[in-house]
Enzyme design. Structure first.
Site, PDB file in Angstrom:
ATOM      1  CD  GLU A  34      53.605  24.077  50.110  1.00  9.70           C
ATOM      2  OE1 GLU A  34      52.423  24.023  50.474  1.00  9.70           O
ATOM      3  OE2 GLU A  34      53.949  24.156  48.901  1.00  9.70           O
ATOM      4  CE1 TYR A 106      55.206  28.011  48.867  1.00  8.12           C
ATOM      5  CE2 TYR A 106      54.879  28.210  51.235  1.00  8.12           C
ATOM      6  CZ  TYR A 106      54.402  27.873  49.985  1.00  8.12           C
ATOM      7  OH  TYR A 106      53.116  27.407  49.837  1.00  8.12           O
ATOM      8  CG  ASP A 147      56.373  27.987  44.977  1.00 12.16           C
ATOM      9  OD1 ASP A 147      56.015  28.792  44.095  1.00 12.16           O
ATOM     10  OD2 ASP A 147      55.571  27.251  45.589  1.00 12.16           O
ATOM     11  CG  ASN A 149      53.105  30.606  45.282  1.00 13.41           C
ATOM     12  OD1 ASN A 149      52.557  29.730  44.604  1.00 13.41           O
ATOM     13  ND2 ASN A 149      53.411  30.424  46.554  1.00 13.41           N
ATOM     14  CG  ASP A 248      51.684  20.401  44.325  1.00 10.96           C
ATOM     15  OD1 ASP A 248      52.814  20.562  44.854  1.00 10.96           O
ATOM     16  OD2 ASP A 248      50.640  20.870  44.812  1.00 10.96           O
TER      17      ASP A 248
END
Length: 257
Positions: A34, A106, A147, A149, A248
């Site tokens: 990201e 990602y 990541d 997700n 985050d």
């Protein structure tokens, strides 16, 4: 060798935090996600001044992945995943560093469910599954870091109820993740912390999630058998999430002998 995955949530906005992390932890390899930055605007000079060389796959405004290596130039192997010629998202980059194959991933978020975004997520995971199988067949030390997700299990979220309608926690997403792992990959963080509760890597900016430790685990490092044999530690560097204007996500670090 210390290898880290770190979703920055914007490399230009978080550059001070990234440089702070590199100086404090001095990892050998860092997989970033990201970036939210086009290739021609990446802070390459700052990264090189910190002692790292990199391969990049940026995109203006969103997505973007990179692989950094301390004191050496990663050898680029692949950008993007085959199987969808219309997919222009910067979500996958693969390189080799000192005999280790590393991918920075990602994976699509997929929200809201019931839309083309969720369909794209599942199809993207099928394409990742195909590439992962090719990498396993090569029988080389390989780490798929990033990541994802995907919240793999109930214990990987602070609240099943809160995440029930989220694409990260859907049975289809979890099943796709299991199929990937069950090819023969080792989920490094969970493998070395099999019974730990609140093994979180992400805390939302809203609703006081960080202060309440209301997080979930979506940043994963999957090791091929040849890499898993060398796995010595796996930890979440929560201190980085607590810094001012932090991402985050917290970085997740594994050590390979």
């Amino acid at each position: 060798m210390r290898l880290v995955t770190y979703n920055l949530n914007g490399i230009r906005a978080r550059l001070p935090r990234l440089l702070e992390y590199l100086a404090r932890e001095a990892p050998d390899i860092v997989c970033l996600q990201e970036l939210k930055c086009a290739d021609d605007a990446l802070p390459i000079g700052d990264i090189e001044a910190a002692g790292y060389q990199a391969v990049w796959h940026g995109q203006k405004g969103f997505n973007g992945v990179a692989i950094l290596a301390k004191g050496t130039q990663p050898t680029l192997r692949q950008i993007g995943l085959p199987g969808d010629p219309d997919d222009a998202h910067s979500r996958y980059i693969e390189a080799e560093i000192d005999g280790l194959i590393v991918a920075s991933i990602y994976l699509p978020n997929g929200n809201p469910i019931g839309t083309e975004k969720f369909d794209y997520k599942l199809k993207w995971m099928e394409r990742l599954d195909a590439r992962a199988a090719e990498l396993l067949a090569a029988e080389r030390p390989t780490v798929l870091a990033g990541d994802y997700n995907v919240i793999p299990e109930d214990r990987d979220t602070f609240s099943r109820r809160a995440m029930a309608g989220d694409a990260l926690f859907q049975p289809e997403s979890q099943a796709a993740y299991r199929r990937l792992v069950n090819q023969g990959w080792t989920d490094a963080l969970r493998a070395l912390h099999p019974d730990e509760a609140k093994l979180f890597t992400f805390w939302d900016y809203q609703a006081g999630a960080w202060a309440r430790d209301a997080g979930f685990r979506i940043d994963h490092l999957l090791c091929s058998p040849q890499a898993a044999d060398r796995l010595r530690s796996a930890d979440v560097h929560k201190w980085a999430r607590g810094e001012e204007k932090a991402s985050d996500h917290a970085p997740v670090c594994i050590e390979l002998s």
